[in-house]
Design a protein around this motif. Structure first.
Motif, PDB file in Angstrom:
ATOM      1  N   ASN A  16      73.335 133.318  36.630  1.00  0.00           N
ATOM      2  CA  ASN A  16      73.255 131.744  36.621  1.00  0.00           C
ATOM      3  C   ASN A  16      71.831 131.550  36.451  1.00  0.00           C
ATOM      4  O   ASN A  16      71.730 130.141  36.263  1.00  0.00           O
ATOM      5  CB  ASN A  16      74.082 131.463  37.816  1.00  0.00           C
ATOM      6  CG  ASN A  16      73.449 131.586  39.231  1.00  0.00           C
ATOM      7  OD1 ASN A  16      72.382 131.713  39.345  1.00  0.00           O
ATOM      8  ND2 ASN A  16      74.342 132.434  40.123  1.00  0.00           N
ATOM      9  N   ASN A  70      63.849 119.754  41.575  1.00  0.00           N
ATOM     10  CA  ASN A  70      64.616 119.144  42.868  1.00  0.00           C
ATOM     11  C   ASN A  70      64.219 120.142  44.053  1.00  0.00           C
ATOM     12  O   ASN A  70      64.961 119.991  45.136  1.00  0.00           O
ATOM     13  CB  ASN A  70      66.060 119.216  42.716  1.00  0.00           C
ATOM     14  CG  ASN A  70      66.399 117.952  41.633  1.00  0.00           C
ATOM     15  OD1 ASN A  70      66.150 116.877  42.039  1.00  0.00           O
ATOM     16  ND2 ASN A  70      67.294 118.288  40.759  1.00  0.00           N
ATOM     17  N   VAL A  75      66.750 115.194  44.184  1.00  0.00           N
ATOM     18  CA  VAL A  75      67.846 114.970  44.811  1.00  0.00           C
ATOM     19  C   VAL A  75      67.800 115.245  46.460  1.00  0.00           C
ATOM     20  O   VAL A  75      67.232 116.262  46.630  1.00  0.00           O
ATOM     21  CB  VAL A  75      69.033 115.987  44.136  1.00  0.00           C
ATOM     22  CG1 VAL A  75      70.402 115.839  44.955  1.00  0.00           C
ATOM     23  CG2 VAL A  75      69.182 115.427  42.851  1.00  0.00           C
ATOM     24  N   PHE A  90      80.171 127.085  47.138  1.00  0.00           N
ATOM     25  CA  PHE A  90      79.455 126.089  46.898  1.00  0.00           C
ATOM     26  C   PHE A  90      80.640 124.975  46.774  1.00  0.00           C
ATOM     27  O   PHE A  90      81.790 125.198  46.530  1.00  0.00           O
ATOM     28  CB  PHE A  90      78.849 126.443  45.458  1.00  0.00           C
ATOM     29  CG  PHE A  90      77.527 126.879  45.110  1.00  0.00           C
ATOM     30  CD1 PHE A  90      76.736 126.794  46.195  1.00  0.00           C
ATOM     31  CD2 PHE A  90      77.691 127.925  44.328  1.00  0.00           C
ATOM     32  CE1 PHE A  90      75.407 127.734  46.044  1.00  0.00           C
ATOM     33  CE2 PHE A  90      76.547 128.868  43.949  1.00  0.00           C
ATOM     34  CZ  PHE A  90      75.595 128.650  45.069  1.00  0.00           C
ATOM     35  N   THR A  91      79.954 123.834  47.053  1.00  0.00           N
ATOM     36  CA  THR A  91      80.805 122.488  46.985  1.00  0.00           C
ATOM     37  C   THR A  91      80.366 121.478  46.051  1.00  0.00           C
ATOM     38  O   THR A  91      79.075 121.828  45.676  1.00  0.00           O
ATOM     39  CB  THR A  91      81.389 121.803  48.120  1.00  0.00           C
ATOM     40  OG1 THR A  91      80.159 121.634  49.112  1.00  0.00           O
ATOM     41  CG2 THR A  91      82.285 122.711  49.187  1.00  0.00           C
ATOM     42  N   GLN A  92      80.761 120.573  45.664  1.00  0.00           N
ATOM     43  CA  GLN A  92      80.342 119.644  44.707  1.00  0.00           C
ATOM     44  C   GLN A  92      79.881 120.258  43.332  1.00  0.00           C
ATOM     45  O   GLN A  92      80.090 121.470  43.239  1.00  0.00           O
ATOM     46  CB  GLN A  92      78.980 118.880  45.307  1.00  0.00           C
ATOM     47  CG  GLN A  92      79.331 118.239  46.837  1.00  0.00           C
ATOM     48  CD  GLN A  92      80.332 117.099  46.735  1.00  0.00           C
ATOM     49  OE1 GLN A  92      80.154 116.566  45.360  1.00  0.00           O
ATOM     50  NE2 GLN A  92      80.864 117.031  47.731  1.00  0.00           N
ATOM     51  N   ARG A  93      79.295 119.348  42.548  1.00  0.00           N
ATOM     52  CA  ARG A  93      78.718 120.082  41.343  1.00  0.00           C
ATOM     53  C   ARG A  93      77.578 119.607  40.834  1.00  0.00           C
ATOM     54  O   ARG A  93      76.938 118.778  41.344  1.00  0.00           O
ATOM     55  CB  ARG A  93      80.006 119.245  40.203  1.00  0.00           C
ATOM     56  CG  ARG A  93      81.269 119.789  40.033  1.00  0.00           C
ATOM     57  CD  ARG A  93      81.916 119.435  38.983  1.00  0.00           C
ATOM     58  NE  ARG A  93      82.020 117.690  38.638  1.00  0.00           N
ATOM     59  CZ  ARG A  93      82.979 116.979  38.335  1.00  0.00           C
ATOM     60  NH1 ARG A  93      84.117 117.599  38.497  1.00  0.00           N
ATOM     61  NH2 ARG A  93      83.000 115.872  38.316  1.00  0.00           N
ATOM     62  N   GLY A  94      77.069 120.192  39.821  1.00  0.00           N
ATOM     63  CA  GLY A  94      75.725 120.031  39.067  1.00  0.00           C
ATOM     64  C   GLY A  94      74.724 119.956  39.990  1.00  0.00           C
ATOM     65  O   GLY A  94      74.814 120.984  40.919  1.00  0.00           O
ATOM     66  N   ASP A  95      73.599 119.091  40.136  1.00  0.00           N
ATOM     67  CA  ASP A  95      72.442 119.042  40.987  1.00  0.00           C
ATOM     68  C   ASP A  95      73.013 118.548  42.241  1.00  0.00           C
ATOM     69  O   ASP A  95      72.206 118.677  43.219  1.00  0.00           O
ATOM     70  CB  ASP A  95      71.466 118.448  40.335  1.00  0.00           C
ATOM     71  CG  ASP A  95      71.650 117.039  40.150  1.00  0.00           C
ATOM     72  OD1 ASP A  95      72.686 116.472  40.378  1.00  0.00           O
ATOM     73  OD2 ASP A  95      71.009 116.428  39.424  1.00  0.00           O
ATOM     74  N   ARG A  96      74.117 118.257  42.415  1.00  0.00           N
ATOM     75  CA  ARG A  96      74.789 117.899  43.941  1.00  0.00           C
ATOM     76  C   ARG A  96      75.293 119.108  44.862  1.00  0.00           C
ATOM     77  O   ARG A  96      75.732 119.162  46.070  1.00  0.00           O
ATOM     78  CB  ARG A  96      75.712 116.852  43.871  1.00  0.00           C
ATOM     79  CG  ARG A  96      75.158 115.329  43.739  1.00  0.00           C
ATOM     80  CD  ARG A  96      75.510 115.062  42.248  1.00  0.00           C
ATOM     81  NE  ARG A  96      76.541 115.068  41.691  1.00  0.00           N
ATOM     82  CZ  ARG A  96      76.862 115.571  40.318  1.00  0.00           C
ATOM     83  NH1 ARG A  96      75.943 116.103  39.555  1.00  0.00           N
ATOM     84  NH2 ARG A  96      78.066 115.591  39.890  1.00  0.00           N
ATOM     85  N   THR A  97      75.464 120.087  44.074  1.00  0.00           N
ATOM     86  CA  THR A  97      76.002 121.339  44.785  1.00  0.00           C
ATOM     87  C   THR A  97      75.377 121.766  45.957  1.00  0.00           C
ATOM     88  O   THR A  97      74.237 121.800  45.997  1.00  0.00           O
ATOM     89  CB  THR A  97      75.847 122.496  43.626  1.00  0.00           C
ATOM     90  OG1 THR A  97      76.375 122.320  42.225  1.00  0.00           O
ATOM     91  CG2 THR A  97      76.249 123.899  44.034  1.00  0.00           C
ATOM     92  N   ILE A 131      68.370 127.314  45.525  1.00  0.00           N
ATOM     93  CA  ILE A 131      68.554 126.990  44.028  1.00  0.00           C
ATOM     94  C   ILE A 131      69.747 127.707  43.484  1.00  0.00           C
ATOM     95  O   ILE A 131      69.749 128.164  42.393  1.00  0.00           O
ATOM     96  CB  ILE A 131      67.352 127.860  43.533  1.00  0.00           C
ATOM     97  CG1 ILE A 131      67.474 129.410  43.908  1.00  0.00           C
ATOM     98  CG2 ILE A 131      66.083 127.297  43.885  1.00  0.00           C
ATOM     99  CD1 ILE A 131      66.357 130.488  43.197  1.00  0.00           C
ATOM    100  N   MET A 132      70.590 127.566  44.226  1.00  0.00           N
ATOM    101  CA  MET A 132      72.236 128.034  43.735  1.00  0.00           C
ATOM    102  C   MET A 132      72.279 129.272  43.209  1.00  0.00           C
ATOM    103  O   MET A 132      72.982 129.431  41.958  1.00  0.00           O
ATOM    104  CB  MET A 132      72.594 126.904  42.871  1.00  0.00           C
ATOM    105  CG  MET A 132      73.355 125.672  43.534  1.00  0.00           C
ATOM    106  SD  MET A 132      72.103 124.639  44.575  1.00  0.00           S
ATOM    107  CE  MET A 132      71.492 123.458  43.434  1.00  0.00           C
ATOM    108  N   ILE A 164      63.916 124.362  37.873  1.00  0.00           N
ATOM    109  CA  ILE A 164      64.215 124.978  39.168  1.00  0.00           C
ATOM    110  C   ILE A 164      63.313 123.953  40.352  1.00  0.00           C
ATOM    111  O   ILE A 164      63.961 123.803  41.348  1.00  0.00           O
ATOM    112  CB  ILE A 164      64.014 126.270  39.457  1.00  0.00           C
ATOM    113  CG1 ILE A 164      65.150 127.432  38.777  1.00  0.00           C
ATOM    114  CG2 ILE A 164      63.966 126.757  40.811  1.00  0.00           C
ATOM    115  CD1 ILE A 164      65.122 128.734  38.868  1.00  0.00           C
TER     116      ILE A 164
END
Lengths: 418, 557
Positions: free
Chosen positions: B46, B95, B130, B170-177, B150-151, B92
């Motif tokens: 990823n 944010n 974010v 992980f919850t939420q999506r995209g850069d809100r993950t 950094i997920m 990376i």
């Protein structure tokens, strides 16, 4: 032209009506053929996937391992969530049995005992309609054990999405079916090797499957002569935006965009000029209105024009359209829908939206125009799945083809009087 | 294993065809930067940091997932790859809070290191970052800063694949993950703190260690955990002569790259604690008073001399080193002439299927191996305790072990006429002692443990006692140790007047007229290697960083 996928027959969603108009005859015919002969027929027809990638369907089917000794799956992608795309919904509502018949034929051809129809969660009403159609088909013995006495058995289920565009990406769709987070998988392995539940899987679009009965009924030879040779068949075009009669139109491939807009969709309201069109759903590259002459709704023509057929969701924008705002909205969509798994898309989509927000509000700097394209370039091709590309292409094409629109949005410095 | 020829940056290598590009490159000294890839976890692909160019592939490929093939030509540092890498670094960092000055990870942060090595050093990002939850107590021992994450998903994969519990998601999506636990649950598995080690940034931090020290102010000494019979390889992190944390050290034969939270948290705090025995003590008029070594040794010698050999028992310890136990067994046999020698076992629960052993001591098999076992009709531990209660054993000499925590033992200790014990800290047992001999902890001495696999592993001093000197005794040095001036406050942590047990026993032997001549732990170990069959052929050099397995025989010469 005669319509095959969405013919003008009232109550065709009713299985009796569907049968009265020749429904499930293709299935009977296919069950008399050898599975490989069905695959060959689909191959010869030239049918290409209607989900956006235009991959030859018969070839995809031939990747599946032969035999019935292990579990295999067919996933039918009805997650259509891309802005500008709303064609599968028409099939669910007006002719679900043509899709179901195609699915059973596909299962027979590939020796698949289980098929899932993955439908976007917001399509609650249409999930119910498909469930009803499936129940009717079960009751008539078209699905289930020993279909029409052939010895072939298969089951078909609907599976509801939960509101994520990414689950229309085929590997995220498989994860979603498995109950996992909707993250695309890194390929290889490809679905035909290792798909849903780790088993060989084929994923086809709803519209693609709906073309299969036609091919079996009328023969590959006949089918391949519809529309353009390299991308034949009927295609559902969803026309939206500044047209008098928006809607889904079934046409042979190769009809010009201008014919679609002016003849099928009744032209642009108030006789306004076309500023731009997006030909295949929001991820496809935008085209300038004055350059549309001769461009047709098929894979090769649109590729040559610098865009792609996508899911044939044609969006028309008249001369008054604020394209910066359009792109800002499109980028908002991809930012909102990025799954967040891989870095360029997760971070890049948000960055693009934030920059475009500044353009929208006249807060941008001149260098931001090139930066928009540069950031999009950094996303494109570097991600796990195609969502990154889908987010990048609109930005690249808007900036390249409508640079003037962005230049107008740069913040004006106050000139100081001498 | 069939080999294929792969060209990396213009040089051809022969590699196993099962390898991925990143593995093949690593084996051949070509490092490909990566965040999410971890050699002990599944590949997730990823982070996109390991993108490389493979000729004939249209797109850049991720080196962590792409398998090598014969004739493959890979470029890991051409312009196209460098551009993609810089782009990933930029993405990376947009944010990521640039709070390195207050971040615990600074100094050992992959993102920080890569920023120097692989990024342009300049950001074009002018938007707002974010914002996400900070200071999240994600578990009892781990703190999460969601903004720094950094997920990469290493921690999620660790819990799933190594700890065997699905605790992170992980919850939420995209850069809100956001990384999180399931509602109402905590990251509390027995291995939870390993996520801190593998987190490539400062998102997951060790609650016990955070804000205690910058890592570059510390020294790191290779040692072995004392938490159970596994003997996980560790590094002891020290500043100002105080242990601040333990980290696992890679040893594929023992602990891979992991250790349990118990080992990391509960096995070293006694070294710094106020309960330390800072010098020898003798009970005078019922009160334990500090005395010098000579007095303490003389007291033990004279007391032991006053008993009949059949009235004396000795207890080695599974908490003491092979060297300590060997000298102690030799002392019992050659000086005291007692056959009543054994040690106490400390088993709690059962082995798990990851690392944790039911035997909570680091050296039970070593103590046995070097001769701490009843012989020629001598009494076992249980028999010794019974004999004390029956008045048959009147004097007991024990190495460091909190015997009084074992049910029934405290009462026995009270019945003794003389009880001398080695101890690192005040504990239940020392309350019963007539003489306490201040023993150095495992973090203050050289020596070896023998784990449940009969693997002999080295411990090394990380904390100095009064008899040692950091520079002269070859300690690992921190910047403080090297550069602090005499009038600086740092570099002045407490030093105790303790000694390794083998040395204390040797002194007692000397006071009783025997000649136990050893300059250092090496001398003791060399003698073990001569006298104990299963140790033959070994040396500290051979034991090295990864240990050495004993020969099968258990024969004491």
């Amino acid at each position: 032209m005669e319509k095959f996928i969405l013919p003008d027959i009232p109550n065709l969603h009713n299985i009796d009506v569907y049968e009265q108009h020749g429904g499930y005859q293709a299935l009977r015919k296919a069950l008399q053929m050898k599975p490989d002969e069905v695959i060959d027929e689909v191959k010869k027809s030239g049918l290409r996937g209607r989900g956006g990638a235009c991959f030859p369907t018969g070839l995809k089917w031939s990747f599946m391992p032969k035999g019935n000794d292990k579990a295999k799956y067919l996933c039918v992608n009805g997650d259509e969530s891309e802005p500008g795309t709303f064609k599968d919904r028409q099939i669910f509502e007006f002719n679900p049995h043509v899709m179901i018949e195609g699915i059973i034929i596909g299962c027979y051809a590939m020796g698949i005992p289980t098929a899932y129809i993955y439908i976007r969660g917001e399509y609650r009403k249409w999930i119910k309609m498909v469930d009803q159609a499936l129940a009717d088909a079960y009751a008539k013995g078209y699905i289930g054990e020993n279909i029409l006495g052939s010895g072939f058995s298969t089951n078909v289920y609907t599976h509801s999405g939960a509101g994520a565009y990414i689950c229309g990406e085929e590997s995220a769709l498989m994860n979603s079916i498995e109950g996992e987070r909707g993250y695309p998988r890194v390929k290889p392995p490809f679905p035909a090797q290792k798909g849903v539940f780790g088993m060989p899987t084929t994923i086809n679009n709803v519209e693609t499957m709906s073309n299969v009965p036609l091919i079996i009924n009328k023969g590959a030879e006949w089918y391949s002569k519809i529309g353009v040779a390299k991308h034949p068949g009927p295609i559902l075009v969803g026309i939206s935006g500044h047209v008098n009669k928006p809607g889904v139109y079934e046409v042979p491939t190769g009809v010009t965009l201008l014919t679609l807009i002016n003849e099928y969709a009744g032209g642009v309201p108030n006789g306004k000029k076309i500023k731009a069109v997006i030909p295949g759903g929001s991820s496809t590259m935008i085209l300038r209105g004055e350059n549309l002459e001769g461009i047709c709704m098929d894979a090769d023509s649109l590729k040559a024009a610098g865009s792609s057929v996508g899911t044939a969701g044609l969006m028309v924008m008249d001369e008054d359209t604020d394209l910066v705002r359009v792109l800002s909205r499109i980028s908002h969509f991809y930012h909102h829908e990025s799954c967040g798994q891989c870095t360029p898309c997760r971070e890049g989509t948000g960055w693009l939206e934030k920059m475009l927000h500044r353009f929208e509000h006249y807060e941008a700097r001149t260098e931001d125009i090139d930066m928009l394209e540069n950031v999009a370039n950094h996303i494109e091709g570097n991600t796990i799945c195609a969502l990154g590309d889908a987010a990048a292409w609109p930005v690249q094409s808007f900036v390249r083809r409508f640079r003037d629109e962005f230049e107008k949005r740069v913040k004006q410095e106050n000139t100081v009087a001498a | 294993m069939p080999n294929v020829k792969v060209t990396l940056d213009g040089i051809q290598y022969e590699v196993d065809n099962k390898k991925t590009i990143i593995e093949a490159a690593r084996e051949n000294g070509v490092s490909i930067p990566h965040f999410c890839y971890h050699e002990k976890l599944s590949v997730s692909g990823n982070c996109r940091m390991c993108l490389v160019e493979v000729e004939k592939m249209p797109k850049l490929a991720i080196a962590c997932m792409t398998q090598v093939a014969d004739g493959m030509v890979v470029h890991t540092r051409n312009e196209r790859v460098i551009n993609a890498r810089e782009a990933v670094m930029e993405f990376i960092l947009i944010n990521h809070p640039l709070d390195c000055p207050i971040c615990d990870e600074a100094g050992e942060c992959k993102l920080q290191d890569y920023s120097y090595k692989y990024s342009t050093g300049f950001s074009r990002f002018v938007e707002d970052k974010v914002h996400k939850p900070k200071r999240v107590e994600i578990g009892p021992r781990v703190m999460l800063d969601t903004e720094r994450c950094i997920m990469c998903s290493r921690c999620i994969r660790f819990c799933d694949e190594i700890a065997g519990v699905h605790q992170l998601e992980f919850t939420q999506r995209g850069d809100r993950t956001e990384l999180t636990t399931f509602p109402g649950e905590k990251l509390d598995n027995p291995y939870s703190m390993n996520v801190v080690d593998i987190c490539p940034v400062g998102a997951l931090t060790n609650k016990d260690f955070r804000f205690k020290s910058r890592v570059w102010e510390m020294s790191f000494t290779e040692s072995v955990c004392t938490g159970c019979a596994r003997g996980c390889n560790i590094e002891i992190g020290v500043r100002n002569n105080e242990i601040l944390r333990l980290n696992p050290r890679k040893n594929d034969d023992v602990n891979s790259v992991w250790m349990c939270d118990h080992g990391r948290m509960d096995t070293w705090k006694n070294v710094n604690a106020d309960t330390r025995i800072k010098s020898p003590k003798i009970r005078k008029d019922g009160v334990l008073v500090e005395v010098g070594w000579d007095e303490a040794i003389a007291k033990v010698a004279s007391e032991l001399k006053s008993f009949n050999r059949s009235e004396i028992a000795v207890l080695g310890s599974a908490m003491a080193s092979n060297e300590d136990n060997y000298i102690f067994a030799k002392f019992a046999k050659e000086v005291l002439g007692t056959r009543n020698i054994d040690f106490a076992r400390h088993h709690v629960g059962a082995d798990d299927n990851v690392l944790i052993r039911a035997d909570k001591t680091p050296n039970a098999s070593g103590a046995e191996e070097v001769g701490v076992a009843p012989h020629d009709g001598g009494m076992s531990f249980e028999q010794i305790i019974s004999a004390i209660k029956a008045g048959k054993i009147k004097a007991l000499y024990s190495l460091e072990d909190d015997l009084a925590t074992i049910p029934g033992v405290a009462e026995a200790l009270d019945q003794l006429e003389f009880f001398a014990v080695h101890a690192t800290n005040h504990c239940k047992t020392t309350e019963h002692a007539d003489v306490i001999l201040a023993a150095s902890t495992y973090a203050e001495k050289n020596g070896t443990w023998t784990n449940f696999q009969h693997r002999v592993q080295r411990i090394r001093p990380a904390v100095t006692t009064l008899e040692q000197d950091r520079a002269l005794d070859n300690f690992k040095m921190s910047r403080w140790d090297k550069f602090a001036a005499h009038n600086d406050k740092w570099g002045k942590g407490p030093r105790r007047d303790s000694r390794p047990s083998w040395k204390i026993v040797a002194s007692v032997a000397g006071a009783l007229g025997a000649k136990f001549k050893y300059n250092n732990a090496d001398d003791v170990f060399n003698e073990i290697c001569q006298k104990v069959e299963s140790f033959k052929g070994l040396s500290y050099l051979k034991v090295g960083m990864k240990g050495a397995v004993l020969k099968k025989q258990t024969v004491v010469a």
